[in-house]
Design a protein around this motif. Structure first.
Motif, short mmCIF file in Angstrom:
data_model
loop_
_atom_site.label_atom_id
_atom_site.label_comp_id
_atom_site.label_asym_id
_atom_site.label_seq_id
_atom_site.Cartn_x
_atom_site.Cartn_y
_atom_site.Cartn_z
N GLN A 489 23.70 -16.01 8.81
CA GLN A 489 24.26 -17.35 8.95
C GLN A 489 25.40 -17.58 7.97
O GLN A 489 25.37 -17.12 6.82
CB GLN A 489 23.18 -18.40 8.77
N LEU A 490 26.42 -18.29 8.43
CA LEU A 490 27.57 -18.62 7.59
C LEU A 490 27.37 -19.94 6.85
O LEU A 490 28.17 -20.27 5.97
CB LEU A 490 28.83 -18.69 8.46
N TYR A 491 26.33 -20.66 7.19
CA TYR A 491 25.96 -21.85 6.42
C TYR A 491 25.35 -21.39 5.10
O TYR A 491 24.33 -20.68 5.09
CB TYR A 491 24.96 -22.70 7.20
N GLN A 492 25.99 -21.77 3.99
CA GLN A 492 25.50 -21.42 2.66
C GLN A 492 25.16 -22.69 1.90
O GLN A 492 26.01 -23.55 1.68
CB GLN A 492 26.54 -20.61 1.90
N HIS A 493 23.90 -22.81 1.47
CA HIS A 493 23.44 -24.03 0.81
C HIS A 493 24.24 -24.31 -0.45
O HIS A 493 24.58 -25.47 -0.75
CB HIS A 493 21.95 -23.90 0.48
N SER A 494 24.58 -23.28 -1.18
CA SER A 494 25.29 -23.49 -2.45
C SER A 494 26.69 -24.07 -2.23
O SER A 494 27.24 -24.70 -3.14
CB SER A 494 25.40 -22.16 -3.20
N LEU A 495 27.27 -23.86 -1.05
CA LEU A 495 28.58 -24.42 -0.76
C LEU A 495 28.48 -25.79 -0.11
O LEU A 495 29.38 -26.62 -0.27
CB LEU A 495 29.36 -23.48 0.16
#
Length: 547
Positions: A489-495
């Protein structure tokens, strides 16, 4: 590779129909190049069983050779005068006699002329296309319904030797009864094939990966089934040495295009016959014709609706549905429960994907047939999958169609959610365009085309990282994605987070925005047009407060 007799016969017919092979040795060598080993003695028996004959152009099926050699037919009751090239009349006459045609008592042949004595006289006519009296075989897409049951007798009366073909795409029909009805109605043979697995794997799954939905509504259930049926009919036609295929489509629908174009792509040598386009009978006329000729009329003709179904969906049209203002009555629906009657608790399901293809349900690995069957049941129980679509047909008219497609709606929704979390923005946006083109291509009957090959090359590339799980919530006719995850996944929580662990460098935003807006700023400074717009009235009456 060891072949069954049926596989060997199909391979030999394919060689004969698509290339010049003059000797048994050439046939053996051609099969060997395909990785198919067999003996010359076996080939000799196969040639005899298939009824192949050798001409100057190589081995040909008897039916194909006769079609080439017949130059004209003139019926002068009770005889038919058949013209052939010099020296070939005896060969053609022998094939006519071997065929034991019910309408031909016998033949007398000279050098280039045959006199066939007919059992049933007919009006005088002159046309090469009249060579259907030769008993040419024709493969009919047979559903067991009124149109195709009447078509068997109608085609036989036109001189065709009718072979019925029925394929199971998940319609839940009594296939044994349909096969028996075809033979009882007059077919010389009746095939039944299980097409459920290839339908899902070769037609539905690529379209799911593409995200194909016609005009944002229709999941293309019937449209996806037609090219498979056409391809199977072509295979049967080659196995039987048939010269034509036939279908029961009307002249105002889309399916006629799908059958005709698919056949042209796969077997341009085959003729396509469409009785409903030719016979000029309406529904009442067909019932009268059936009763007159002792044809069993299916009970479904009493329904006011015209329906079609397969694993990917069910379509309903006609009757009251032809009024686009009328709400569909409850008896239209067979797969889905009225949302008002669904249970009061939501149902949750989890679908797992690998490379864009669904492979599991609620954590358990399932095959395509098990998955689609289960989702049609679960979705239907929760009222999911009802579609009321005013669509644009290929031939230029608008049509009101009702669809039930629980599994299709759920899988397309889940697949889109997984793409949302794995595809880069630019790829996702361009893929929307490809999805629309794919849907139009399928709807327009162009499955077997260079366009599909080109589009799928792009689609397949986009699916390399579409692996993960999606959770859906089903409640009283609606379905919503409530969770999705993927190892790629390209969804990154840190970003994305605004809380603890935020790794986004917000100080970089100012420079980015300055560059992003450079063009607008330059236009305003140089040309001034944007600044000249009337903006004074935007504020209206405002209240200003100062300390």
């Amino acid at each position: 590779m060891t072949l069954t007799k049926g596989q060997r016969h199909r391979a030999i017919l394919d060689l004969v129909n698509h290339g010049a092979v003059h000797t048994q040795q050439e046939i053996a060598e051609a099969l060997a190049r395909r990785g198919l080993r067999t003996t010359q003695a076996t080939i000799s028996r196969d040639i005899q069983e298939l009824g192949l004959v050798r001409s100057g152009a190589g081995y040909r099926s008897a039916a194909a050779l006769v079609r080439e050699l017949v130059l004209s037919v003139e019926v002068v009751a009770p005889m038919a005068v058949i013209r052939t090239p010099p020296g070939t009349a005896n060969l053609v006459a022998r094939r006519i006699d071997e065929a034991a045609l019910p309408g031909v008592a016998g033949t007398v042949a000279g050098d280039d002329t045959i006199i066939a004595v007919l059992r049933r006289p007919g009006p005088a006519r002159r046309s090469r296309s009249c060579w259907r009296m030769s008993g040419d075989k024709l493969v009919l897409a047979y559903s067991g319904g009124l149109d195709t049951s009447v078509a068997i007798r109608w085609l036989k009366d036109k001189g065709w030797d009718v072979i019925a073909f029925t394929v199971d795409l998940g319609e839940k029909k009594d296939l044994d009864a349909i096969q028996a009805r075809a033979l009882k109605t007059g077919a010389s043979a009746a095939y039944v094939a299980d097409g459920r697995a290839p339908f899902l794997q070769l037609f539905v799954w690529p379209s799911l990966q593409a995200g194909a939905v016609y005009e944002k509504e229709y999941p293309l259930a019937t449209a996806l089934g037609r090219p498979l049926i056409a391809a199977m009919m072509v295979e049967v036609a080659r196995r039987e040495g048939a010269s034509a295929i036939a279908h029961g489509c009307t002249g105002k629908g889309n399916d006629q295009v799908r059958f005709d174009v698919a056949t042209a792509a796969l077997a341009p040598e085959l003729k396509v016959v469409a009785p409903v386009r030719e016979w000029g009978m309406n529904r009442d006329d067909e019932i009268e014709y059936a009763n007159k000729h002792g044809i069993e009329v299916p009970a479904t003709v009493l329904s006011p609706y015209s329906t079609d179904e397969n694993l990917w969906g069910r379509s309903i049209e006609a009757g009251v549905l032809e009024d686009p203002w009328a709400e569909p009555p409850s008896d239209v629906y067979a797969w889905t429960r009225d949302p008002r009657e669904c249970r009061d608790e939501a149902a949750y399901i989890e679908v797992g994907f690998k490379l864009g293809l669904p492979v599991s349900l609620d954590g358990e690995a399932v095959d395509p047939l098990q998955l689609v069957t289960a989702l049609n049941r679960i979705g239907g129980e929760n009222g999911v999958g009802r579609i009321d679509h005013l669509e644009n047909r290929l031939i230029g008219i608008k049509s009101r169609e009702i669809y039930e497609a629980p599994a299709a709606v759920l899988l397309l929704q889940a697949h889109q959610a997984l793409e949302d979390i794995t595809l880069p923005k630019e790829v996702a946006r361009f893929k929307d365009t490809v999805a629309q083109q794919w849907a139009q291509m399928v709807y327009d009957g162009l499955w077997f085309s260079p366009l599909r090959d080109a589009l799928y090359a792009f689609v397949a590339e986009t699916q390399r990282h579409v692996t993960g799980d999606v959770r859906l919530k089903l409640f009283k006719g609606s379905s919503r994605v409530v969770g999705r995850k993927s190892p790629a996944q390209l969804y990154q929580h840190s970003l994305a987070t605004y809380g603890k662990g935020d790794a986004f460098d917000q100080s970089a935003a100012a420079g980015f925005i300055k560059l992003w807006g450079m063009g607008v700023r330059t236009a305003a400074q140089v040309q001034g047009r944007l600044q000249d717009r009337e903006l004074k009235g935007l504020l209206g009456d405002v209240k200003r407060l100062a300390p």
